[in-house]
Scaffold this motif. Sequence first.
Motif, short mmCIF file in Angstrom:
data_model
loop_
_atom_site.label_atom_id
_atom_site.label_comp_id
_atom_site.label_asym_id
_atom_site.label_seq_id
_atom_site.Cartn_x
_atom_site.Cartn_y
_atom_site.Cartn_z
N GLU A 166 0.85 -1.20 0.00
CA GLU A 166 0.00 0.00 0.00
C GLU A 166 0.88 1.25 0.00
OE1 GLU A 166 -2.55 -0.31 3.39
OE2 GLU A 166 -3.71 -1.99 2.56
N LEU A 167 0.54 2.20 -0.89
CA LEU A 167 1.35 3.41 -1.05
C LEU A 167 0.48 4.65 -1.06
CD1 LEU A 167 2.56 1.31 -3.73
CD2 LEU A 167 4.49 2.55 -2.74
N LEU A 168 1.04 5.73 -0.50
CA LEU A 168 0.39 7.04 -0.57
C LEU A 168 1.00 7.89 -1.68
CD1 LEU A 168 -0.13 8.14 3.15
CD2 LEU A 168 -1.88 8.11 1.37
N SER A 169 2.33 7.95 -1.72
CA SER A 169 3.04 8.74 -2.73
C SER A 169 4.45 8.19 -2.86
CB SER A 169 3.08 10.22 -2.34
OG SER A 169 3.95 10.42 -1.23
N GLU A 170 5.23 8.82 -3.74
CA GLU A 170 6.60 8.35 -3.96
C GLU A 170 7.54 8.70 -2.82
OE1 GLU A 170 8.46 12.05 -6.52
OE2 GLU A 170 7.56 10.36 -7.60
N THR A 171 7.11 9.56 -1.90
CA THR A 171 7.99 10.00 -0.80
C THR A 171 7.50 9.56 0.58
OG1 THR A 171 6.83 12.13 -0.66
CG2 THR A 171 8.79 12.02 -2.08
N GLN A 172 6.25 9.17 0.70
CA GLN A 172 5.71 8.80 2.00
C GLN A 172 5.87 7.29 2.27
OE1 GLN A 172 1.94 11.01 1.01
NE2 GLN A 172 2.06 11.57 3.18
N PRO A 173 5.93 6.91 3.55
CA PRO A 173 6.16 5.51 3.88
C PRO A 173 5.17 4.57 3.21
CG PRO A 173 6.34 6.86 5.85
CD PRO A 173 5.82 7.75 4.78
N ALA A 174 5.68 3.45 2.72
CA ALA A 174 4.85 2.41 2.13
C ALA A 174 4.69 1.28 3.15
CB ALA A 174 5.50 1.89 0.86
N VAL A 175 3.64 0.48 2.99
CA VAL A 175 3.37 -0.60 3.94
C VAL A 175 3.16 -1.91 3.18
CG1 VAL A 175 1.81 -1.45 5.71
CG2 VAL A 175 2.32 1.00 5.59
N PHE A 176 3.95 -2.92 3.56
CA PHE A 176 3.74 -4.28 3.09
C PHE A 176 2.93 -5.02 4.15
CE2 PHE A 176 7.56 -2.82 1.02
CZ PHE A 176 7.57 -3.42 -0.24
N LYS A 177 1.91 -5.76 3.72
CA LYS A 177 1.05 -6.47 4.67
C LYS A 177 0.84 -7.92 4.23
CE LYS A 177 -1.78 -2.49 6.14
NZ LYS A 177 -3.18 -1.94 6.14
N ALA A 178 0.81 -8.81 5.20
CA ALA A 178 0.47 -10.21 4.93
C ALA A 178 -0.29 -10.74 6.14
CB ALA A 178 1.72 -11.04 4.69
N THR A 179 -1.32 -11.53 5.87
CA THR A 179 -2.13 -12.08 6.95
C THR A 179 -2.06 -13.61 6.92
OG1 THR A 179 -4.11 -12.03 5.58
CG2 THR A 179 -3.69 -10.12 6.99
N GLY A 180 -2.28 -14.19 8.06
CA GLY A 180 -2.25 -15.64 8.18
C GLY A 180 -2.19 -16.02 9.64
N LYS A 181 -1.57 -17.14 9.94
CA LYS A 181 -1.40 -17.53 11.34
C LYS A 181 -0.63 -16.47 12.09
CE LYS A 181 0.44 -21.20 14.30
NZ LYS A 181 1.17 -22.50 14.35
N ILE A 182 0.34 -15.87 11.39
CA ILE A 182 1.07 -14.72 11.91
C ILE A 182 0.82 -13.54 10.98
CG2 ILE A 182 3.34 -13.76 12.44
CD1 ILE A 182 4.30 -16.59 13.01
N ASN A 183 0.24 -12.47 11.49
CA ASN A 183 0.01 -11.27 10.69
C ASN A 183 1.28 -10.43 10.69
OD1 ASN A 183 -2.78 -11.88 10.26
ND2 ASN A 183 -3.17 -11.25 12.35
N TYR A 184 1.62 -9.91 9.53
CA TYR A 184 2.90 -9.22 9.38
C TYR A 184 2.69 -7.88 8.69
CZ TYR A 184 7.84 -8.55 8.05
OH TYR A 184 9.10 -8.07 7.89
N LEU A 185 3.34 -6.85 9.23
CA LEU A 185 3.30 -5.51 8.64
C LEU A 185 4.73 -4.98 8.59
CD1 LEU A 185 0.83 -2.64 9.36
CD2 LEU A 185 3.29 -2.21 9.58
N TYR A 186 5.09 -4.40 7.45
CA TYR A 186 6.46 -3.90 7.26
C TYR A 186 6.36 -2.54 6.62
CZ TYR A 186 11.43 -4.29 5.74
OH TYR A 186 12.78 -4.12 5.54
N LEU A 187 6.74 -1.52 7.37
CA LEU A 187 6.70 -0.13 6.87
C LEU A 187 8.08 0.26 6.40
CD1 LEU A 187 4.86 2.91 8.30
CD2 LEU A 187 7.33 3.07 8.01
N LEU A 188 8.16 0.84 5.20
CA LEU A 188 9.45 1.15 4.61
C LEU A 188 9.42 2.55 3.99
CD1 LEU A 188 12.28 0.23 3.75
CD2 LEU A 188 11.26 -0.88 1.77
N ILE A 189 10.45 3.33 4.29
CA ILE A 189 10.56 4.68 3.73
C ILE A 189 11.19 4.60 2.34
CG2 ILE A 189 11.64 6.95 4.01
CD1 ILE A 189 11.55 6.50 7.03
N PRO A 190 10.57 5.20 1.33
CA PRO A 190 11.12 5.13 -0.05
C PRO A 190 12.41 5.93 -0.19
CG PRO A 190 8.78 5.74 -0.05
CD PRO A 190 9.27 5.88 1.36
#
Length: 366
Positions: free
Chosen positions: A339-363
């Motif tokens: 999920e992305l807002l813009s080319e400069t704002q933090p993006a978020v990778f998400k995965a759901t399952g037995k373990i839910n995972y979120l990874y925020l990364l600055i471009p």
Amino acid sequence: MNFTVNQSALQTALDIVLKGIGSNPALPILFGIYLKASEGTLEIQSNDLNVSIRHKLPANVIEEGETVVSSKVLQNIVKNLPDAAITLQDEERGIKLMCQRSTYHLNILPVQDWPSFPELIPEKTVELPSALLATMVGKVYRVVSHDVSRPILQGIHLSAEENTIRLVATDSYRLAVCDANTDTPAGEKFEAIVSGEALHDVLSMRTMTEKILIGTTDNQVVFSFGNTTHISRKIEGNYPDYKKLLPQTCNAALNLMVPETSAAIKRVSVVAMQNPAVRFDIDADNGQVRFSAFSPDQGDASETIKADVEGTSLAVAFNYHYVFDCLNALSDQDTVRLELLSETQPAVFKATGKINYLYLLIPIRL
């Protein structure tokens, strides 16, 4: 002191306690391993004043006693011996170690200088499934900071409440959060900032049991399982309020196949030896994303894959090393949502399952 113990059991015990030997201990005695034989048990300890580890194993104790011997020497000897009975006994100026046809006469360190093992009564405790916790730590451990000037970021924020375990790690460039359901005491919340290295080391120990008990005092974290006790310093301070960093909306989102995405970025990044940026050109109209990398010395590379894209087209670039850390953490998942807002704002990778995972990364700026 005179006792006999099996080589494989002693080797396992040494593998455990050697994780408590620092690379440059403050005192010479802390290069050693403490051995105490009593009542059919051999107790082994290591201590670097930040981490203390104690492990007990059965032994045939003929004469009780204690000693301190060089950890490096003892480890090198034991790992090269056959899987047979090892006997250690006192002699006039040290200890004698025997195994089948091998005999060693070893110098010892002054046992009176050995620091006593901390006897702590935790104020709060929680018992958690070790296999689940180890998997979760594996997903966030690479995000822990190695900057000694910011010790709070060298820790993993661990919480257990309302049948949910949550782990959070950040190095200020990216953030990883994972949570999973498990049984926790009703109405109680356990919370601590635990050294990422200590937590990773403990959960990778060969004698790990099905459950691990974690307790905290004012300044220590205690891990107990089986015949092993591991004590490390609790990281003091307030962990960053990561929830404020998470975007509430997005302008573009795409669902990616983890193996396909990882392979494509790996091929493209071959040319990105000096410039770690990999560009994502997200094409909403055609339902695809193009990965590309450029190096003035090596050239450029690109690859396009299909993707389920929602929202608008967008171009953004990331440090591919950080992207790989995310995708490697999701090697047990089929898909990940970006999920992305813009080319400069933090993006978020998400995965759901037995373990839910979120990874925020600055471009990286294009």
